[in-house]
Design a protein around this motif. Structure first.
Motif, short mmCIF file in Angstrom:
data_model
loop_
_atom_site.label_atom_id
_atom_site.label_comp_id
_atom_site.label_asym_id
_atom_site.label_seq_id
_atom_site.Cartn_x
_atom_site.Cartn_y
_atom_site.Cartn_z
N PRO A 57 0.60 -1.15 -0.01
CA PRO A 57 -0.02 0.15 -0.12
C PRO A 57 0.80 1.23 -0.05
O PRO A 57 0.53 2.19 -0.66
CB PRO A 57 -0.90 -0.01 1.27
CG PRO A 57 -0.76 -1.57 1.55
CD PRO A 57 0.45 -2.20 1.02
N SER A 58 1.92 1.35 0.51
CA SER A 58 2.83 2.45 0.62
C SER A 58 3.77 2.85 -0.57
O SER A 58 3.77 4.07 -0.87
CB SER A 58 4.01 2.36 1.66
OG SER A 58 4.87 1.20 1.27
N ALA A 59 3.48 1.81 -1.38
CA ALA A 59 4.23 2.08 -3.02
C ALA A 59 3.05 2.31 -3.72
O ALA A 59 3.42 2.50 -5.04
CB ALA A 59 5.05 0.90 -3.45
N ALA A 60 1.85 2.28 -3.39
CA ALA A 60 0.55 2.46 -4.38
C ALA A 60 0.22 3.95 -4.78
O ALA A 60 0.49 4.74 -3.80
CB ALA A 60 -0.81 1.45 -3.95
N SER A 61 -0.31 4.01 -5.79
CA SER A 61 -0.70 5.61 -6.07
C SER A 61 -2.31 5.68 -6.31
O SER A 61 -2.60 6.84 -5.88
CB SER A 61 -0.31 5.58 -7.71
OG SER A 61 1.24 5.85 -7.78
#
Length: 260
Positions: A57-61
């Motif tokens: 989730p932290s790498a998601a846009s």
């Protein structure tokens, strides 16, 4: 005189046998090229879908309603104005680019163009790996393959002339495309269902029609010995069958596909 007639019959028989053998090789080339194109499309779609999503989730846009996380690439492909280019570019190539390629390029150039097109289709088709489960995609593909095989076999073996279907089926394709564009704005499930039913029927008919056309065109030109034309015709036939298969698959996925 009798000896001359026997020589003529023997020559005609030899020519017929040579054309039959050439036809089998031609059809094998058509199906092999089409199959390679399908593999390229599937691998490209799967790879792009993998790059467009992430489990972190932290790498998601962004996050889709089904819980899938999109990367920056995923946002660009599926949520930016570029998605319209990706959606309509293959259609534009078929309408305006393929004919020019067939007329001006060598057989090797036509083959390369087909494989590039198959890769581009993989980009536009990659979203199915995000929307539908892998099991339903494989299941629908198998159903499509069985139906395609039966329809193509019918087109190859039937004695019925299917050429009269061409104009009717072309009108059906145009109608389906127009309806799809309209439904982009309406977003009507009922209309999408009707489009899918009609689409399956239209491209099922085109599968049989194109198979017979590939066969009859080869027989008509084989005696002239134009190998360059025959090589190009094999790639043209592969493209026609590839498009029919792909559209049947997509429309059937509307019925059989299970969403994530």
């Amino acid at each position: 005189m009798a000896e001359y007639q026997s020589m003529r019959a023997g020559s005609a028989g030899a020519l017929g046998a040579r054309i039959d053998a050439g036809l089998r090789a031609h059809m094998n080339k058509v199906y092999a090229t089409m199959s390679i194109g399908m593999v390229i499309t599937a691998l490209a779609a799967w790879a792009i879908a993998g790059l467009a999503t992430t489990s972190d989730p932290s790498a998601a846009s962004a996050q889709l309603p089904n819980g899938t996380y999109l990367t920056g690439l995923g946002m660009t492909i599926y949520a930016s104005p570029l998605r319209w280019v990706i959606m309509f570019a293959p259609l534009a190539f078929i309408l305006f680019g393929w004919g020019q390629l067939m007329r001006r390029a060598s057989a090797a150039g036509v083959q390369l163009g087909f494989f590039i097109f198959a890769s581009a289709i993989g980009l536009s088709l990659s979203s199915i790996f995000i929307v539908f489960t892998s099991y339903s995609i494989v299941q629908t593909f198998m159903v499509t393959a069985i139906a395609f095989g039966g329809l193509s076999l019918y087109g190859y073996t039937t004695k019925r002339d299917l050429s009269g279907m061409g104009t009717f089926l072309l009108m059906g394709v145009i109608g389906v495309i127009i309806a799809l564009v309209i439904n982009i704005f309406l977003q009507s499930p009922a209309m999408m269902f009707a489009i899918s039913v009609i689409g399956v029927l239209v491209f099922a008919g085109l599968t049989a029609f194109h198979t017979q056309m590939i066969k009859t065109e080869y027989v008509a030109h084989a005696a002239q010995g134009d190998q360059e034309w025959l090589d190009k015709a094999a790639y043209d036939g592969a493209l026609a069958l590839y498009i029919s298969f792909l559209n049947m698959f997509q429309f059937l996925l509307m019925f059989l596909g299970q969403q994530e």
